[in-house]
Design an enzyme around this catalytic site. Sequence first.
Site, PDB file in Angstrom:
ATOM      1  N   ARG B  58       0.805  -1.206   0.000  1.00  0.00           N
ATOM      2  CA  ARG B  58       0.000   0.000   0.000  1.00  0.00           C
ATOM      3  C   ARG B  58       0.847   1.268   0.000  1.00  0.00           C
ATOM      4  O   ARG B  58       0.607   2.172  -0.781  1.00  0.00           O
ATOM      5  CB  ARG B  58      -0.896  -0.089   1.229  1.00  0.00           C
ATOM      6  CG  ARG B  58      -1.634   1.079   1.661  1.00  0.00           C
ATOM      7  CD  ARG B  58      -2.380   0.653   2.927  1.00  0.00           C
ATOM      8  NE  ARG B  58      -2.179  -0.777   3.163  1.00  0.00           N
ATOM      9  CZ  ARG B  58      -3.136  -1.674   3.181  1.00  0.00           C
ATOM     10  NH1 ARG B  58      -4.366  -1.324   3.040  1.00  0.00           N
ATOM     11  NH2 ARG B  58      -2.868  -2.939   3.365  1.00  0.00           N
ATOM     12  N   THR B  59       1.851   1.313   0.867  1.00  0.00           N
ATOM     13  CA  THR B  59       2.646   2.536   0.967  1.00  0.00           C
ATOM     14  C   THR B  59       3.410   2.782  -0.326  1.00  0.00           C
ATOM     15  O   THR B  59       3.470   3.905  -0.811  1.00  0.00           O
ATOM     16  CB  THR B  59       3.612   2.447   2.165  1.00  0.00           C
ATOM     17  OG1 THR B  59       2.856   2.165   3.339  1.00  0.00           O
ATOM     18  CG2 THR B  59       4.377   3.734   2.358  1.00  0.00           C
ATOM     19  N   LYS B  86      22.979  -9.156  -2.746  1.00  0.00           N
ATOM     20  CA  LYS B  86      24.352  -9.614  -2.982  1.00  0.00           C
ATOM     21  C   LYS B  86      25.291  -9.095  -1.911  1.00  0.00           C
ATOM     22  O   LYS B  86      26.512  -9.214  -2.040  1.00  0.00           O
ATOM     23  CB  LYS B  86      24.822  -9.149  -4.371  1.00  0.00           C
ATOM     24  CG  LYS B  86      23.968  -9.695  -5.490  1.00  0.00           C
ATOM     25  CD  LYS B  86      24.368  -9.086  -6.831  1.00  0.00           C
ATOM     26  CE  LYS B  86      23.387  -9.504  -7.924  1.00  0.00           C
ATOM     27  NZ  LYS B  86      23.508  -8.656  -9.108  1.00  0.00           N
ATOM     28  N   ARG B 108      11.957   2.854   2.639  1.00  0.00           N
ATOM     29  CA  ARG B 108      11.346   1.967   3.640  1.00  0.00           C
ATOM     30  C   ARG B 108      12.439   0.982   4.017  1.00  0.00           C
ATOM     31  O   ARG B 108      13.059   0.382   3.133  1.00  0.00           O
ATOM     32  CB  ARG B 108      10.149   1.258   2.982  1.00  0.00           C
ATOM     33  CG  ARG B 108       9.759  -0.100   3.546  1.00  0.00           C
ATOM     34  CD  ARG B 108       9.026  -0.044   4.856  1.00  0.00           C
ATOM     35  NE  ARG B 108       7.826   0.738   4.850  1.00  0.00           N
ATOM     36  CZ  ARG B 108       6.574   0.230   4.798  1.00  0.00           C
ATOM     37  NH1 ARG B 108       6.391  -1.064   4.695  1.00  0.00           N
ATOM     38  NH2 ARG B 108       5.542   1.030   4.849  1.00  0.00           N
ATOM     39  N   HIS B 136       6.797   6.332  10.947  1.00  0.00           N
ATOM     40  CA  HIS B 136       6.174   6.212   9.627  1.00  0.00           C
ATOM     41  C   HIS B 136       5.385   7.517   9.448  1.00  0.00           C
ATOM     42  O   HIS B 136       4.160   7.534   9.571  1.00  0.00           O
ATOM     43  CB  HIS B 136       5.262   4.984   9.608  1.00  0.00           C
ATOM     44  CG  HIS B 136       4.750   4.605   8.248  1.00  0.00           C
ATOM     45  ND1 HIS B 136       4.954   5.378   7.128  1.00  0.00           N
ATOM     46  CD2 HIS B 136       4.049   3.527   7.826  1.00  0.00           C
ATOM     47  CE1 HIS B 136       4.391   4.777   6.090  1.00  0.00           C
ATOM     48  NE2 HIS B 136       3.831   3.653   6.488  1.00  0.00           N
TER      49      HIS B 136
END
Lengths: 187, 312
Positions: B58-59, B86, B108, B136
Amino acid sequence: MAETYRRVLLNADAVRRSLARMALEILERNRGTQGLALVGIVRRGDRLARRIADHIRKAEGVEVPVGRLDITLYRDDLGRKGAPPPLGPTDIPFSLDDRMVVLVDDVLYTGRTVRAALDALVDLGRPRAIQLAVLVDRGHRELPIQPDYVGHAEPTRPEEEIEVRVGDDPSDDAVFLVEPGWDEGEV
Amino acid sequence: MEFQRKDLVAIEPLAPEEIVHILDTAEGFLEVSRREVKKVPALRGKTVVNGFFEPSTRTRLSFEIAEKRLSADTVNFSASTSSVKKGETLLDTVRNIEAMVPDAVVIRHGAAGAAEFVARRLGCSVINAGDGRHEHPTQALLDLFTIRRRKGRIEGLTVTIVGDIANSRVARSNIHALTKLGARVRVCGPPTMLPPQVERMGVEAYTRVAEAVAGADVVMALRIQKERLGRAVFPSDREYARVFGLNSRVLEGAAADAIVMHPGPMNRGVEITSELADGPRSVILEQVEHGVAVRMAVLYLLLGGGRSEWTS
Protein backbone atom coordinates in the site's frame (compact mmCIF):
# COMPACT_ATOMS: atom_id res chain seq x y z
CA MET A 1 13.73 56.35 2.79
CA ALA A 2 12.06 55.92 -0.58
CA GLU A 3 8.36 56.74 -0.74
CA THR A 4 5.83 55.00 -2.95
CA TYR A 5 3.07 56.82 -4.76
CA ARG A 6 -0.34 55.21 -5.01
CA ARG A 7 -2.76 56.55 -7.57
CA VAL A 8 -6.37 55.48 -8.09
CA LEU A 9 -6.87 54.14 -11.62
CA LEU A 10 -10.45 52.94 -11.11
CA ASN A 11 -12.73 53.68 -8.19
CA ALA A 12 -15.66 51.46 -7.17
CA ASP A 13 -18.02 53.04 -9.73
CA ALA A 14 -15.47 52.70 -12.51
CA VAL A 15 -14.82 49.04 -11.64
CA ARG A 16 -18.58 48.40 -11.66
CA ARG A 17 -19.04 50.09 -15.05
CA SER A 18 -16.09 48.21 -16.53
CA LEU A 19 -17.35 44.85 -15.31
CA ALA A 20 -20.89 45.63 -16.49
CA ARG A 21 -19.58 46.55 -19.96
CA MET A 22 -17.42 43.40 -20.07
CA ALA A 23 -20.48 41.31 -19.13
CA LEU A 24 -22.44 42.85 -22.03
CA GLU A 25 -19.53 42.31 -24.42
CA ILE A 26 -19.34 38.66 -23.36
CA LEU A 27 -23.09 38.29 -24.03
CA GLU A 28 -22.81 40.12 -27.35
CA ARG A 29 -19.84 38.16 -28.62
CA ASN A 30 -21.31 34.80 -27.59
CA ARG A 31 -24.91 35.66 -28.58
CA GLY A 32 -26.32 35.07 -25.11
CA THR A 33 -25.54 32.61 -22.35
CA GLN A 34 -25.97 29.30 -24.18
CA GLY A 35 -23.06 27.03 -23.17
CA LEU A 36 -21.33 29.92 -21.41
CA ALA A 37 -19.29 29.46 -18.21
CA LEU A 38 -16.95 31.72 -16.25
CA VAL A 39 -13.78 30.47 -14.58
CA GLY A 40 -11.93 32.90 -12.31
CA ILE A 41 -8.26 32.50 -11.44
CA VAL A 42 -7.85 32.32 -7.65
CA ARG A 43 -8.11 34.60 -5.85
CA ARG A 44 -9.09 37.96 -7.28
CA GLY A 45 -10.10 36.60 -10.69
CA ASP A 46 -12.47 34.30 -8.85
CA ARG A 47 -14.22 37.23 -7.19
CA LEU A 48 -14.31 39.22 -10.42
CA ALA A 49 -15.90 36.25 -12.23
CA ARG A 50 -18.69 36.31 -9.65
CA ARG A 51 -19.15 40.04 -10.18
CA ILE A 52 -19.42 39.52 -13.94
CA ALA A 53 -21.91 36.68 -13.39
CA ASP A 54 -24.00 39.11 -11.29
CA HIS A 55 -24.03 41.62 -14.17
CA ILE A 56 -25.03 38.86 -16.61
CA ARG A 57 -27.89 37.87 -14.32
CA LYS A 58 -29.08 41.49 -14.15
CA ALA A 59 -28.94 41.81 -17.94
CA GLU A 60 -30.36 38.44 -18.98
CA GLY A 61 -31.93 36.89 -15.89
CA VAL A 62 -29.73 33.84 -16.38
CA GLU A 63 -27.40 32.25 -13.83
CA VAL A 64 -24.14 31.44 -15.61
CA PRO A 65 -22.03 28.70 -13.96
CA VAL A 66 -18.92 30.06 -12.24
CA GLY A 67 -15.87 28.02 -11.25
CA ARG A 68 -12.58 28.88 -9.67
CA LEU A 69 -9.16 27.70 -10.72
CA ASP A 70 -5.88 27.65 -8.80
CA ILE A 71 -2.89 27.61 -11.14
CA THR A 72 -0.12 27.07 -8.57
CA LEU A 73 0.70 23.53 -9.70
CA TYR A 74 1.02 24.75 -13.31
CA ARG A 75 3.39 27.64 -12.64
CA ASP A 76 6.56 27.63 -14.73
CA ASP A 77 8.75 28.76 -11.82
CA LEU A 78 8.02 25.86 -9.44
CA GLY A 79 11.16 24.27 -8.04
CA ARG A 80 13.27 27.26 -9.03
CA LYS A 81 13.31 29.54 -6.05
CA GLY A 82 11.77 30.20 -2.68
CA ALA A 83 9.48 28.01 -0.65
CA PRO A 84 6.78 26.18 -2.61
CA PRO A 85 3.82 28.55 -2.98
CA PRO A 86 0.64 27.65 -1.05
CA LEU A 87 -2.15 25.99 -2.97
CA GLY A 88 -5.52 27.61 -3.46
CA PRO A 89 -8.84 25.91 -4.11
CA THR A 90 -9.87 24.62 -7.52
CA ASP A 91 -13.61 24.15 -7.70
CA ILE A 92 -15.33 23.82 -11.05
CA PRO A 93 -18.66 22.15 -10.28
CA PHE A 94 -19.66 21.60 -13.92
CA SER A 95 -18.23 19.87 -16.97
CA LEU A 96 -16.02 22.04 -19.17
CA ASP A 97 -16.62 19.82 -22.19
CA ASP A 98 -18.03 21.80 -25.14
CA ARG A 99 -18.44 24.94 -23.01
CA MET A 100 -17.55 28.44 -24.05
CA VAL A 101 -15.27 29.23 -21.12
CA VAL A 102 -14.41 32.81 -20.23
CA LEU A 103 -11.28 32.84 -18.11
CA VAL A 104 -11.26 35.82 -15.73
CA ASP A 105 -8.27 37.42 -14.01
CA ASP A 106 -7.58 40.75 -12.39
CA VAL A 107 -4.36 41.87 -14.11
CA LEU A 108 -2.82 40.71 -17.39
CA TYR A 109 0.94 41.28 -17.33
CA THR A 110 3.51 38.77 -18.62
CA GLY A 111 0.85 36.25 -19.67
CA ARG A 112 2.50 33.45 -17.71
CA THR A 113 -0.46 33.03 -15.34
CA VAL A 114 -2.83 32.73 -18.30
CA ARG A 115 -0.54 30.18 -19.93
CA ALA A 116 -0.66 28.12 -16.73
CA ALA A 117 -4.45 28.50 -16.54
CA LEU A 118 -4.88 27.29 -20.13
CA ASP A 119 -2.89 24.15 -19.34
CA ALA A 120 -4.93 23.59 -16.20
CA LEU A 121 -8.24 24.04 -18.04
CA VAL A 122 -7.44 21.52 -20.75
CA ASP A 123 -6.51 19.00 -18.04
CA LEU A 124 -9.97 19.48 -16.57
CA GLY A 125 -11.95 18.99 -19.76
CA ARG A 126 -12.26 20.02 -23.38
CA PRO A 127 -13.94 23.41 -23.72
CA ARG A 128 -15.31 24.39 -27.15
CA ALA A 129 -13.29 27.58 -26.85
CA ILE A 130 -11.63 29.70 -24.19
CA GLN A 131 -11.80 33.51 -24.06
CA LEU A 132 -9.93 35.81 -21.72
CA ALA A 133 -11.36 38.66 -19.66
CA VAL A 134 -9.12 40.88 -17.50
CA LEU A 135 -9.91 43.93 -15.43
CA VAL A 136 -6.55 45.60 -16.16
CA ASP A 137 -4.15 45.02 -19.03
CA ARG A 138 -0.82 46.55 -18.05
CA GLY A 139 1.25 45.36 -21.02
CA HIS A 140 4.76 43.78 -20.96
CA ARG A 141 3.73 40.41 -22.36
CA GLU A 142 6.34 37.65 -22.37
CA LEU A 143 4.10 35.19 -24.21
CA PRO A 144 1.83 35.55 -27.25
CA ILE A 145 -1.40 35.96 -25.24
CA GLN A 146 -4.10 38.59 -25.83
CA PRO A 147 -7.29 39.35 -23.89
CA ASP A 148 -10.75 39.27 -25.47
CA TYR A 149 -12.33 41.60 -22.91
CA VAL A 150 -10.46 44.38 -21.10
CA GLY A 151 -11.80 46.59 -18.30
CA HIS A 152 -9.00 49.11 -18.41
CA ALA A 153 -5.73 49.25 -20.38
CA GLU A 154 -2.91 51.01 -18.56
CA PRO A 155 0.56 51.28 -20.07
CA THR A 156 2.89 50.74 -17.13
CA ARG A 157 6.57 50.60 -16.35
CA PRO A 158 7.84 47.21 -15.09
CA GLU A 159 8.83 48.67 -11.73
CA GLU A 160 5.29 49.86 -11.10
CA GLU A 161 2.64 47.67 -9.56
CA ILE A 162 -1.08 47.34 -10.14
CA GLU A 163 -3.05 46.75 -6.97
CA VAL A 164 -6.57 45.42 -7.39
CA ARG A 165 -8.96 45.41 -4.47
CA VAL A 166 -12.05 43.23 -4.76
CA GLY A 167 -13.57 42.69 -1.36
CA ASP A 168 -16.80 41.32 -0.03
CA ASP A 169 -18.55 44.60 -0.75
CA PRO A 170 -18.42 45.92 -4.36
CA SER A 171 -18.49 49.49 -3.04
CA ASP A 172 -14.91 48.91 -1.79
CA ASP A 173 -13.63 47.75 -5.19
CA ALA A 174 -10.73 49.76 -6.60
CA VAL A 175 -7.64 49.59 -8.79
CA PHE A 176 -4.45 51.45 -7.87
CA LEU A 177 -1.19 52.13 -9.65
CA VAL A 178 1.69 51.94 -7.22
CA GLU A 179 4.84 53.77 -8.32
CA PRO A 180 8.05 53.17 -6.50
CA GLY A 181 9.53 56.38 -5.12
CA TRP A 182 13.18 57.25 -5.34
CA ASP A 183 15.72 58.31 -2.79
CA GLU A 184 16.46 61.98 -2.97
CA GLY A 185 20.15 61.27 -3.43
CA GLU A 186 19.51 59.17 -6.53
CA VAL A 187 18.06 61.83 -8.76
CA MET B 1 3.83 29.32 7.17
CA GLU B 2 6.61 28.13 4.90
CA PHE B 3 7.87 24.59 4.78
CA GLN B 4 11.60 24.66 4.16
CA ARG B 5 12.88 21.23 5.10
CA LYS B 6 15.01 19.02 2.92
CA ASP B 7 13.63 15.78 4.34
CA LEU B 8 10.66 14.23 6.09
CA VAL B 9 12.25 11.65 8.35
CA ALA B 10 10.03 11.81 11.42
CA ILE B 11 7.09 13.62 13.00
CA GLU B 12 8.92 14.16 16.28
CA PRO B 13 11.04 17.18 15.17
CA LEU B 14 8.14 18.93 13.37
CA ALA B 15 6.47 22.02 14.81
CA PRO B 16 2.66 21.85 15.10
CA GLU B 17 2.39 24.57 12.42
CA GLU B 18 4.41 22.45 10.00
CA ILE B 19 2.04 19.52 10.49
CA VAL B 20 -0.98 21.77 9.94
CA HIS B 21 0.65 23.24 6.83
CA ILE B 22 1.12 19.76 5.34
CA LEU B 23 -2.52 18.88 6.12
CA ASP B 24 -3.76 22.15 4.59
CA THR B 25 -1.69 21.56 1.47
CA ALA B 26 -3.11 18.03 1.16
CA GLU B 27 -6.64 19.49 0.97
CA GLY B 28 -5.72 21.05 -2.37
CA PHE B 29 -4.44 17.74 -3.71
CA LEU B 30 -7.60 15.72 -2.96
CA GLU B 31 -9.30 17.37 -5.91
CA VAL B 32 -6.54 16.35 -8.34
CA SER B 33 -7.28 12.66 -7.76
CA ARG B 34 -10.95 13.23 -8.57
CA ARG B 35 -10.27 14.79 -11.98
CA GLU B 36 -10.59 13.14 -15.32
CA VAL B 37 -6.91 13.83 -16.02
CA LYS B 38 -5.40 12.91 -12.66
CA LYS B 39 -2.14 14.67 -13.24
CA VAL B 40 -0.61 18.07 -12.63
CA PRO B 41 2.79 19.19 -13.97
CA ALA B 42 4.13 20.44 -10.63
CA LEU B 43 7.13 18.06 -10.40
CA ARG B 44 7.81 17.66 -14.11
CA GLY B 45 11.45 16.77 -14.67
CA LYS B 46 12.01 15.62 -11.08
CA THR B 47 13.17 12.08 -10.43
CA VAL B 48 12.02 10.17 -7.36
CA VAL B 49 13.58 6.85 -6.34
CA ASN B 50 11.39 4.57 -4.24
CA GLY B 51 13.78 2.39 -2.26
CA PHE B 52 11.88 -0.34 -0.48
CA PHE B 53 14.23 -2.50 1.55
CA GLU B 54 11.26 -4.10 3.30
CA PRO B 55 8.01 -5.41 1.79
CA SER B 56 5.17 -2.94 1.26
CA THR B 57 2.17 -2.90 -1.01
CA ARG B 58 0.00 0.00 0.00
CA THR B 59 2.65 2.54 0.97
CA ARG B 60 4.75 1.92 -2.13
CA LEU B 61 1.72 2.06 -4.40
CA SER B 62 0.48 5.22 -2.68
CA PHE B 63 3.83 6.99 -3.05
CA GLU B 64 4.15 5.92 -6.66
CA ILE B 65 0.67 7.14 -7.55
CA ALA B 66 1.33 10.42 -5.72
CA GLU B 67 4.61 10.90 -7.62
CA LYS B 68 3.03 10.10 -10.98
CA ARG B 69 0.07 12.44 -10.38
CA LEU B 70 2.64 15.19 -9.80
CA SER B 71 4.38 14.27 -13.10
CA ALA B 72 7.62 13.18 -11.43
CA ASP B 73 9.61 10.35 -13.01
CA THR B 74 9.68 7.40 -10.65
CA VAL B 75 12.07 4.51 -10.29
CA ASN B 76 11.32 1.60 -8.01
CA PHE B 77 13.88 -0.38 -6.24
CA SER B 78 13.17 -3.25 -3.88
CA ALA B 79 15.60 -5.18 -1.75
CA SER B 80 14.53 -8.57 -3.06
CA THR B 81 15.48 -7.76 -6.65
CA SER B 82 18.56 -5.63 -6.04
CA SER B 83 22.21 -5.93 -5.18
CA VAL B 84 21.24 -5.64 -1.50
CA LYS B 85 20.77 -9.38 -1.84
CA LYS B 86 24.35 -9.61 -2.98
CA GLY B 87 25.57 -8.06 0.25
CA GLU B 88 25.89 -4.38 -0.65
CA THR B 89 25.75 -2.09 2.38
CA LEU B 90 23.04 0.54 2.75
CA LEU B 91 25.65 3.29 2.42
CA ASP B 92 27.02 1.88 -0.83
CA THR B 93 23.49 1.44 -2.17
CA VAL B 94 22.52 5.05 -1.41
CA ARG B 95 25.79 6.40 -2.82
CA ASN B 96 25.05 4.60 -6.04
CA ILE B 97 21.50 5.94 -6.06
CA GLU B 98 22.85 9.44 -5.48
CA ALA B 99 25.25 9.14 -8.42
CA MET B 100 22.15 8.94 -10.62
CA VAL B 101 21.08 12.39 -9.34
CA PRO B 102 17.53 11.85 -8.10
CA ASP B 103 15.59 14.75 -6.57
CA ALA B 104 14.12 12.63 -3.81
CA VAL B 105 14.48 9.20 -2.30
CA VAL B 106 11.56 7.51 -0.56
CA ILE B 107 12.91 4.87 1.76
CA ARG B 108 11.35 1.97 3.64
CA HIS B 109 13.78 -0.01 5.75
CA GLY B 110 13.64 -2.56 8.56
CA ALA B 111 16.18 -0.72 10.72
CA ALA B 112 15.14 2.20 12.91
CA GLY B 113 17.20 5.23 11.95
CA ALA B 114 17.82 4.12 8.36
CA ALA B 115 15.98 7.11 6.88
CA GLU B 116 17.92 9.57 9.04
CA PHE B 117 21.17 7.84 8.11
CA VAL B 118 20.40 8.16 4.42
CA ALA B 119 19.08 11.74 4.73
CA ARG B 120 22.34 12.90 6.29
CA ARG B 121 24.39 11.43 3.50
CA LEU B 122 22.30 12.41 0.49
CA GLY B 123 22.05 15.90 -0.94
CA CYS B 124 18.55 15.23 -2.24
CA SER B 125 15.30 15.05 -0.27
CA VAL B 126 14.60 11.89 1.71
CA ILE B 127 11.14 10.76 2.79
CA ASN B 128 10.80 8.07 5.41
CA ALA B 129 8.23 5.47 4.35
CA GLY B 130 8.76 3.52 7.58
CA ASP B 131 11.99 2.65 9.36
CA GLY B 132 11.84 -0.32 11.70
CA ARG B 133 10.10 0.52 14.96
CA HIS B 134 10.97 4.19 14.69
CA GLU B 135 8.51 6.25 12.61
CA HIS B 136 6.17 6.21 9.63
CA PRO B 137 5.48 9.93 9.28
CA THR B 138 3.28 9.94 6.17
CA GLN B 139 0.98 7.34 7.77
CA ALA B 140 0.46 9.58 10.80
CA LEU B 141 -0.15 12.57 8.52
CA LEU B 142 -2.80 10.74 6.53
CA ASP B 143 -4.41 9.53 9.75
CA LEU B 144 -4.57 13.10 11.08
CA PHE B 145 -5.86 14.32 7.74
CA THR B 146 -8.64 11.71 7.87
CA ILE B 147 -9.51 12.58 11.47
CA ARG B 148 -9.55 16.30 10.73
CA ARG B 149 -11.82 15.87 7.71
CA ARG B 150 -14.24 13.73 9.70
CA LYS B 151 -14.18 15.67 12.97
CA GLY B 152 -13.25 19.15 11.77
CA ARG B 153 -10.42 19.38 14.29
CA ILE B 154 -7.72 17.45 16.14
CA GLU B 155 -7.46 19.51 19.30
CA GLY B 156 -9.48 18.21 22.22
CA LEU B 157 -10.32 14.85 20.64
CA THR B 158 -9.73 11.60 22.49
CA VAL B 159 -7.91 9.10 20.30
CA THR B 160 -7.40 5.51 21.41
CA ILE B 161 -4.73 3.37 19.78
CA VAL B 162 -5.05 -0.36 20.45
CA GLY B 163 -2.43 -2.98 19.73
CA ASP B 164 1.28 -3.57 19.69
CA ILE B 165 2.34 -0.07 20.70
CA ALA B 166 5.93 -1.03 21.50
CA ASN B 167 6.73 -2.36 18.04
CA SER B 168 4.64 0.07 16.02
CA ARG B 169 6.15 2.94 14.07
CA VAL B 170 2.61 3.93 13.12
CA ALA B 171 1.73 4.33 16.80
CA ARG B 172 4.90 6.29 17.51
CA SER B 173 4.37 8.75 14.66
CA ASN B 174 0.69 9.12 15.52
CA ILE B 175 1.40 9.73 19.20
CA HIS B 176 3.82 12.53 18.30
CA ALA B 177 1.52 14.10 15.74
CA LEU B 178 -1.69 13.86 17.77
CA THR B 179 -0.19 15.18 21.00
CA LYS B 180 1.49 18.07 19.15
CA LEU B 181 -1.91 19.11 17.81
CA GLY B 182 -3.61 18.87 21.19
CA ALA B 183 -5.43 15.54 21.10
CA ARG B 184 -5.70 13.29 24.16
CA VAL B 185 -4.06 10.01 23.26
CA ARG B 186 -4.75 6.71 24.99
CA VAL B 187 -2.79 3.59 24.17
CA CYS B 188 -3.96 0.09 24.98
CA GLY B 189 -2.46 -3.35 24.62
CA PRO B 190 -1.11 -6.31 26.52
CA PRO B 191 1.54 -5.16 29.02
CA THR B 192 4.12 -6.96 26.86
CA MET B 193 3.21 -4.66 23.97
CA LEU B 194 3.33 -1.36 25.82
CA PRO B 195 6.74 0.30 25.85
CA PRO B 196 8.09 0.93 29.34
CA GLN B 197 7.23 4.42 30.60
CA VAL B 198 5.01 5.10 27.62
CA GLU B 199 3.36 7.88 29.67
CA ARG B 200 6.48 9.95 29.04
CA MET B 201 5.26 10.38 25.48
CA GLY B 202 2.27 12.26 26.86
CA VAL B 203 -0.26 9.43 26.56
CA GLU B 204 -2.42 7.46 28.98
CA ALA B 205 -1.77 3.71 29.07
CA TYR B 206 -4.53 1.12 29.47
CA THR B 207 -4.57 -2.65 29.53
CA ARG B 208 -8.37 -2.99 29.38
CA VAL B 209 -9.78 -2.14 26.00
CA ALA B 210 -13.26 -1.20 27.29
CA GLU B 211 -11.75 1.47 29.54
CA ALA B 212 -9.46 2.75 26.80
CA VAL B 213 -12.31 3.08 24.30
CA ALA B 214 -14.83 4.66 26.69
CA GLY B 215 -15.86 8.05 25.29
CA ALA B 216 -13.21 8.00 22.55
CA ASP B 217 -13.79 10.00 19.37
CA VAL B 218 -11.35 7.96 17.32
CA VAL B 219 -10.38 4.31 17.80
CA MET B 220 -7.39 3.04 15.89
CA ALA B 221 -6.48 -0.63 15.68
CA LEU B 222 -2.89 -1.54 14.91
CA ARG B 223 -1.88 -4.57 12.94
CA ILE B 224 -0.42 -7.42 14.94
CA GLN B 225 2.99 -7.56 13.33
CA LYS B 226 3.85 -11.20 13.33
CA GLU B 227 7.10 -10.51 11.46
CA ARG B 228 8.40 -8.24 14.21
CA LEU B 229 7.44 -10.46 17.13
CA GLY B 230 10.46 -12.60 17.79
CA ARG B 231 8.93 -14.33 20.77
CA ALA B 232 5.36 -14.98 21.71
CA VAL B 233 4.03 -11.94 23.56
CA PHE B 234 0.47 -13.23 23.68
CA PRO B 235 -0.82 -16.79 23.66
CA SER B 236 -2.74 -16.95 20.37
CA ASP B 237 -4.64 -14.95 17.75
CA ARG B 238 -7.92 -16.06 19.29
CA GLU B 239 -6.82 -15.01 22.74
CA TYR B 240 -5.71 -11.61 21.40
CA ALA B 241 -8.98 -11.12 19.53
CA ARG B 242 -10.98 -11.96 22.64
CA VAL B 243 -9.13 -9.51 24.92
CA PHE B 244 -7.85 -6.71 22.62
CA GLY B 245 -9.71 -7.17 19.35
CA LEU B 246 -12.02 -4.34 18.29
CA ASN B 247 -15.62 -5.28 17.60
CA SER B 248 -18.96 -3.50 17.61
CA ARG B 249 -19.62 -4.41 21.27
CA VAL B 250 -16.38 -2.76 22.42
CA LEU B 251 -17.21 0.30 20.32
CA GLU B 252 -20.54 0.76 22.13
CA GLY B 253 -18.63 2.56 24.87
CA ALA B 254 -17.04 5.03 22.46
CA ALA B 255 -18.54 8.39 21.48
CA ALA B 256 -21.73 8.01 19.45
CA ASP B 257 -19.99 9.37 16.34
CA ALA B 258 -16.65 7.63 16.92
CA ILE B 259 -14.70 6.57 13.84
CA VAL B 260 -12.64 3.41 13.47
CA MET B 261 -9.25 3.41 11.76
CA HIS B 262 -6.66 0.84 10.74
CA PRO B 263 -3.38 1.51 8.92
CA GLY B 264 -3.59 -1.80 7.05
CA PRO B 265 -2.98 -4.50 6.13
CA MET B 266 -5.65 -5.95 8.41
CA ASN B 267 -5.66 -9.29 10.14
CA ARG B 268 -9.44 -9.65 10.00
CA GLY B 269 -10.82 -11.40 13.04
CA VAL B 270 -7.67 -10.69 15.07
CA GLU B 271 -7.24 -6.97 15.85
CA ILE B 272 -10.54 -5.96 14.22
CA THR B 273 -13.70 -7.80 13.18
CA SER B 274 -14.87 -7.67 9.58
CA GLU B 275 -18.18 -6.30 10.80
CA LEU B 276 -16.43 -3.24 12.23
CA ALA B 277 -13.87 -2.84 9.44
CA ASP B 278 -16.61 -2.81 6.80
CA GLY B 279 -19.20 -1.00 8.92
CA PRO B 280 -20.43 2.60 8.93
CA ARG B 281 -17.92 3.80 11.54
CA SER B 282 -14.97 2.60 9.49
CA VAL B 283 -12.87 5.18 7.62
CA ILE B 284 -10.23 2.65 6.58
CA LEU B 285 -10.63 3.17 2.83
CA GLU B 286 -10.74 6.95 3.28
CA GLN B 287 -7.33 6.63 4.95
CA VAL B 288 -6.04 4.98 1.78
CA GLU B 289 -7.54 7.66 -0.50
CA HIS B 290 -6.17 10.42 1.71
CA GLY B 291 -2.74 8.77 1.72
CA VAL B 292 -2.24 9.75 -1.91
CA ALA B 293 -3.21 13.41 -1.29
CA VAL B 294 -1.00 13.65 1.80
CA ARG B 295 1.99 12.13 0.00
CA MET B 296 1.46 14.50 -2.92
CA ALA B 297 1.50 17.37 -0.43
CA VAL B 298 4.74 16.15 1.18
CA LEU B 299 6.44 15.67 -2.20
CA TYR B 300 5.25 19.07 -3.37
CA LEU B 301 6.44 20.83 -0.22
CA LEU B 302 9.86 19.15 -0.35
CA LEU B 303 10.44 19.43 -4.11
CA GLY B 304 8.27 22.36 -5.23
CA GLY B 305 10.61 25.06 -3.93
CA GLY B 306 14.20 25.99 -4.60
CA ARG B 307 16.99 23.95 -3.05
CA SER B 308 18.79 27.02 -1.77
CA GLU B 309 15.99 27.54 0.75
CA TRP B 310 16.51 24.21 2.49
CA THR B 311 17.22 23.93 6.15
CA SER B 312 18.17 20.45 7.29
